[in-house]
Design a protein around this motif. Structure first.
Motif, PDB file in Angstrom:
ATOM      1  N   ALA A  41       0.827  -1.208   0.000  1.00 27.62           N
ATOM      2  CA  ALA A  41       0.000   0.000   0.000  1.00 27.62           C
ATOM      3  C   ALA A  41       0.864   1.263   0.000  1.00 27.62           C
ATOM      4  O   ALA A  41       0.558   2.247  -0.693  1.00 27.62           O
ATOM      5  CB  ALA A  41      -0.944  -0.006   1.205  1.00 27.62           C
ATOM      6  N   GLN A  42       1.968   1.228   0.745  1.00 31.94           N
ATOM      7  CA  GLN A  42       2.856   2.394   0.793  1.00 31.94           C
ATOM      8  C   GLN A  42       3.546   2.619  -0.549  1.00 31.94           C
ATOM      9  O   GLN A  42       3.765   3.759  -0.961  1.00 31.94           O
ATOM     10  CB  GLN A  42       3.903   2.191   1.889  1.00 31.94           C
ATOM     11  N   VAL A  69      -0.829   7.211  -5.872  1.00 25.45           N
ATOM     12  CA  VAL A  69      -2.158   6.616  -5.746  1.00 25.45           C
ATOM     13  C   VAL A  69      -2.789   7.098  -4.437  1.00 25.45           C
ATOM     14  O   VAL A  69      -2.121   7.086  -3.392  1.00 25.45           O
ATOM     15  CB  VAL A  69      -2.073   5.080  -5.773  1.00 25.45           C
ATOM     16  N   PHE A  85       2.261   2.034  -3.491  1.00 24.95           N
ATOM     17  CA  PHE A  85       1.276   2.705  -4.340  1.00 24.95           C
ATOM     18  C   PHE A  85       1.075   4.166  -3.925  1.00 24.95           C
ATOM     19  O   PHE A  85       0.971   5.058  -4.769  1.00 24.95           O
ATOM     20  CB  PHE A  85      -0.058   1.958  -4.281  1.00 24.95           C
ATOM     21  N   ARG A  86       1.023   4.420  -2.626  1.00 27.16           N
ATOM     22  CA  ARG A  86       0.826   5.799  -2.159  1.00 27.16           C
ATOM     23  C   ARG A  86       1.997   6.684  -2.567  1.00 27.16           C
ATOM     24  O   ARG A  86       1.806   7.831  -2.978  1.00 27.16           O
ATOM     25  CB  ARG A  86       0.642   5.806  -0.641  1.00 27.16           C
ATOM     26  N   ALA A 137      -1.687  -0.207 -11.696  1.00 27.57           N
ATOM     27  CA  ALA A 137      -1.794  -0.629 -10.294  1.00 27.57           C
ATOM     28  C   ALA A 137      -2.711  -1.836 -10.113  1.00 27.57           C
ATOM     29  O   ALA A 137      -2.378  -2.773  -9.376  1.00 27.57           O
ATOM     30  CB  ALA A 137      -2.277   0.536  -9.439  1.00 27.57           C
ATOM     31  N   THR A 185      -7.527   4.337  -2.319  1.00 27.38           N
ATOM     32  CA  THR A 185      -7.352   3.398  -3.439  1.00 27.38           C
ATOM     33  C   THR A 185      -6.228   2.413  -3.150  1.00 27.38           C
ATOM     34  O   THR A 185      -6.318   1.227  -3.491  1.00 27.38           O
ATOM     35  CB  THR A 185      -7.054   4.170  -4.732  1.00 27.38           C
ATOM     36  N   ALA A 186      -5.157   2.893  -2.502  1.00 27.55           N
ATOM     37  CA  ALA A 186      -4.042   2.003  -2.156  1.00 27.55           C
ATOM     38  C   ALA A 186      -4.501   0.908  -1.201  1.00 27.55           C
ATOM     39  O   ALA A 186      -4.117  -0.260  -1.345  1.00 27.55           O
ATOM     40  CB  ALA A 186      -2.906   2.810  -1.538  1.00 27.55           C
ATOM     41  N   ALA A 231       1.780   3.220 -10.729  1.00 26.36           N
ATOM     42  CA  ALA A 231       0.437   3.826 -10.697  1.00 26.36           C
ATOM     43  C   ALA A 231      -0.369   3.488 -11.938  1.00 26.36           C
ATOM     44  O   ALA A 231      -1.568   3.236 -11.859  1.00 26.36           O
ATOM     45  CB  ALA A 231       0.561   5.344 -10.543  1.00 26.36           C
ATOM     46  N   LEU A 288      -6.478  -1.583  -3.187  1.00 22.48           N
ATOM     47  CA  LEU A 288      -5.603  -2.443  -3.989  1.00 22.48           C
ATOM     48  C   LEU A 288      -5.031  -3.570  -3.128  1.00 22.48           C
ATOM     49  O   LEU A 288      -4.943  -4.722  -3.582  1.00 22.48           O
ATOM     50  CB  LEU A 288      -4.476  -1.617  -4.596  1.00 22.48           C
ATOM     51  N   ALA A 311      -4.687   7.338  -0.882  1.00 25.88           N
ATOM     52  CA  ALA A 311      -4.589   6.394   0.229  1.00 25.88           C
ATOM     53  C   ALA A 311      -5.732   5.389   0.215  1.00 25.88           C
ATOM     54  O   ALA A 311      -5.526   4.190   0.438  1.00 25.88           O
ATOM     55  CB  ALA A 311      -4.560   7.152   1.551  1.00 25.88           C
TER      56      ALA A 311
END
Length: 447
Positions: free
Chosen positions: A284-285, A292, A287-288, A351, A296-297, A348, A300, A294
Motif C-alpha cells: 500500500a505504501q 495513488v 502505491f501511495r 496498479a 485506493t491504495a 500507478a 488495492l 490512500a
C-alpha cells in the motif's frame, strides 16, 4: 441330510460375514451407497466445521492489529521501534511454538491440541486490549500467536488423517477459509471499531468471539483422541487405542533433516511467507508513494488479499491431480516477477494489474500446505514435516520485511526494495520446483 447341509452352509456364510471388515466411510454398504457409520458421520462433520472455523481464526489476531496499529501505539504510548518489533512477533512465535506441536499431538491428540489452541487465541484476544501496558500487550499477543502456531502445524495433519483421499479439496477449503479470515479482519476491523464508538480496545476484542466459536466443534473430539474413520479390524482382533497407535512411531522418529525435499519445502515456505509479509506490510505504501490516493491504495491491498479466497480452493485441488507440483510453483513465481516488474516501471499506471498478479503469486501458501500433505506417507510424518517446514520457514521470513524497510529508508525510494523482492522470487521458484517432485520424506530419510 439336505436340510443339515443347508444349515451348515448358512452357518459358514454368517461366520464369513462376521469376519469381513466393516467398509470405510463413503463406501457402499447394505444400507445404501455413500453412507457412513453413524458413530463416525457426526465426527467427520464436526471435523469439517472445526477446520473451517479454526482456519478463519488463524490470521485476524494479526491483521486486525495492523488495521488499528496507530491507535494502539497512541493508546499504549508505544514507540516506533517497539511497533516495528511487534510486526515481527508473529513469524517468530510461529517458528518457536510450532516446533512443539507434533510432540503435543502425540501426547494429547491433534484435535485436543487445536482445541487448546483456539482457547489460547480466545484468551489472548480478550486480554491484550486491556493490559494497559506495552509488555502486557506483547505477552497477550504471544499467547494468541502460540495458539495460532500449533494450529498452523496440525491442520495438515488433521486433513491427512481424516480425509486421506481428499487432501486437495480439504486443504483448499482450509486455505480458502484462512484467506477469508485474513481479508475480513483487515477490511471490517476499522468500520466495526467506528460502530462501537471508536474504541480500539472494543474493535480488537470483538475477534475473540469468533475464536470462542471455533472451540466448540473440537470439544466432543477431544475424547475421540483423533480416532479418524478407518477400516474396522476383523472380528476377534484386539482393538488398538488411537493414542497407542500414534505413540509407536515416536519410538523411532523420522530424521526429517536428512530429506532434501523437507529442506526444499521449508525454504519454499519461508520465501513465500517473506513475500506475503512484505506485500501486506509495504505494498500500500508503494502505491501511495507513486501518487495513488490512500483509499485506493488500501483497496488495492484488499484486492491482493481477496485473490487468495477462490484460488486457495482451486490450487490445492489442481496440485493433487498432478504427479509433480513444480510447474505450479513456477507459474506462481512468474506472476510474482511480472507484478514486481510492474511496480518498478509503472506502479500507478497499471496498479490494478500488479495487485492481481501479486495476489495470484501469494497463493504459493496453499500450494505449500498441500505439498506438506503429499510429501509424507503417514500421519506422524506429516506432523514432523509440517512442523519442520513451517518453523524453519517462518524463521527465514523474519528479516524480509525489516530489510525492505531499511533499504527504503537508506535509498529514499522503492527501486532497491522491489529488486530485492524480485531477487527472492527466483530461489522461491527453484526450491518450489524441487519440493514438488513426486517423492516422500520417509523414503529420503531412510536412505
Amino acid at each position: 441330510m439336505a436340510s443339515e447341509e443347508t444349515r451348515t452352509a448358512q452357518t459358514r456364510t454368517a461366520m464369513s460375514s462376521a469376519r469381513k471388515p466393516s467398509p470405510e466411510p463413503g463406501t457402499a454398504t447394505a444400507a445404501g451407497p455413500g453412507r457412513t457409520p453413524p458413530t463416525r458421520a457426526w465426527a467427520t462433520r464436526l471435523v469439517v466445521v472445526g477446520i473451517v472455523l479454526s482456519a478463519l481464526n488463524l490470521r485476524p489476531a494479526i491483521t486486525s492489529l495492523g488495521a488499528l496499529l496507530e491507535e494502539v501505539r497512541d493508546g499504549l504510548g508505544m514507540s516506533g521501534g517497539v511497533a516495528g518489533v511487534l510486526t515481527s512477533v508473529p513469524p517468530l512465535c510461529f517458528a518457536v511454538f510450532g516446533v512443539t506441536a507434533p510432540r503435543l499431538a502425540r501426547r494429547f491428540g491433534a484435535g485436543a491440541v487445536v482445541c487448546a489452541g483456539m482457547v489460547a487465541i480466545t484468551a489472548g484476544l480478550l486480554i491484550r486490549p486491556y493490559t494497559g501496558s506495552t509488555v502486557g500487550f506483547l505477552a497477550a499477543s504471544a499467547l494468541a500467536l502460540m495458539g495460532i502456531a500449533v494450529s498452523n502445524v496440525l491442520m495438515p495433519v488433521i486433513v491427512k488423517r481424516w480425509f486421506p483421499d481428499r487432501v486437495g479439496s480439504m486443504t483448499g477449503l482450509y486455505s480458502m477459509a484462512l484467506a477469508l479470515g485474513t481479508s475480513l479482519a483487515a477490511a471490517v476491523t476499522v468500520p466495526v471499531t467506528d460502530a462501537l464508538g471508536g474504541d480500539w480496545q472494543s474493535g480488537l476484542t470483538v475477534w475473540a468471539g469468533l475464536a470462542a466459536a471455533a472451540v466448540l466443534p473440537w470439544l466432543p473430539l477431544v475424547r475421540e483422541r483423533d480416532a479418524a474413520p478407518a477400516q474396522e479390524p476383523p472380528a476377534g482382533t484386539p482393538r488398538e487405542r488411537p493414542r497407542e497407535a500414534e505413540e509407536r512411531p515416536a519410538q523411532a522418529p523420522l530424521r526429517i533433516t536428512r530429506s532434501r525435499t523437507a529442506w526444499a519445502l521449508a525454504v519454499f515456505f519461508g520465501l513465500q511467507a517473506t513475500a506475503a509479509y512484505i506485500t501486506m506490510g509495504w505494498m500500500a505504501q508503494i502505491f501511495r508513494d507513486a501518487g495513488v490516493p490512500a483509499g485506493t491504495a488500501g483497496l488495492l491491498l484488499a484486492v491482493t488479499m481477496v485473490m487468495g479466497v477462490p484460488l486457495a480452493f482451486v490450487i490445492p485441488r489442481l496440485a493433487t491431480r498432478l504427479p509433480q507440483q513444480g510447474p505450479i510453483a513456477l507459474a506462481l513465481g512468474v506472476c510474482g516477477l511480472a507484478g514486481y516488474a510492474g511496480l518498478y516501471f509503472a506502479p500507478a499506471a497499471g496498479a490494478w494489474a500488479w495487485a492481481l498478479l501479486l495476489g495470484i503469486s501469494n497463493c504459493a501458501f496453499p500450494l505449500a500446505l498441500t505439498m506438506v500433505g503429499m510429501r509424507a506417507r503417514t500421519g506422524p510424518g506429516v506432523a514432523q514435516l509440517s512442523a519442520f517446514a513451517q518453523s524453519t520457514g517462518y524463521l527465514i521470513s523474519i528479516p524480509g520485511p525489516l530489510l525492505v524497510g531499511v533499504l527504503y529508508q537508506q535509498s529514499g525510494g522503492w527501486g532497491l526494495p522491489i529488486a530485492l523482492m524480485a531477487g527472492l522470487m527466483l530461489p522461491q521458484m527453484a526450491v518450489g520446483f524441487l519440493a514438488g517432485r513426486n517423492r516422500t520424506v520417509e523414503e529420503e530419510a531412510a536412505r
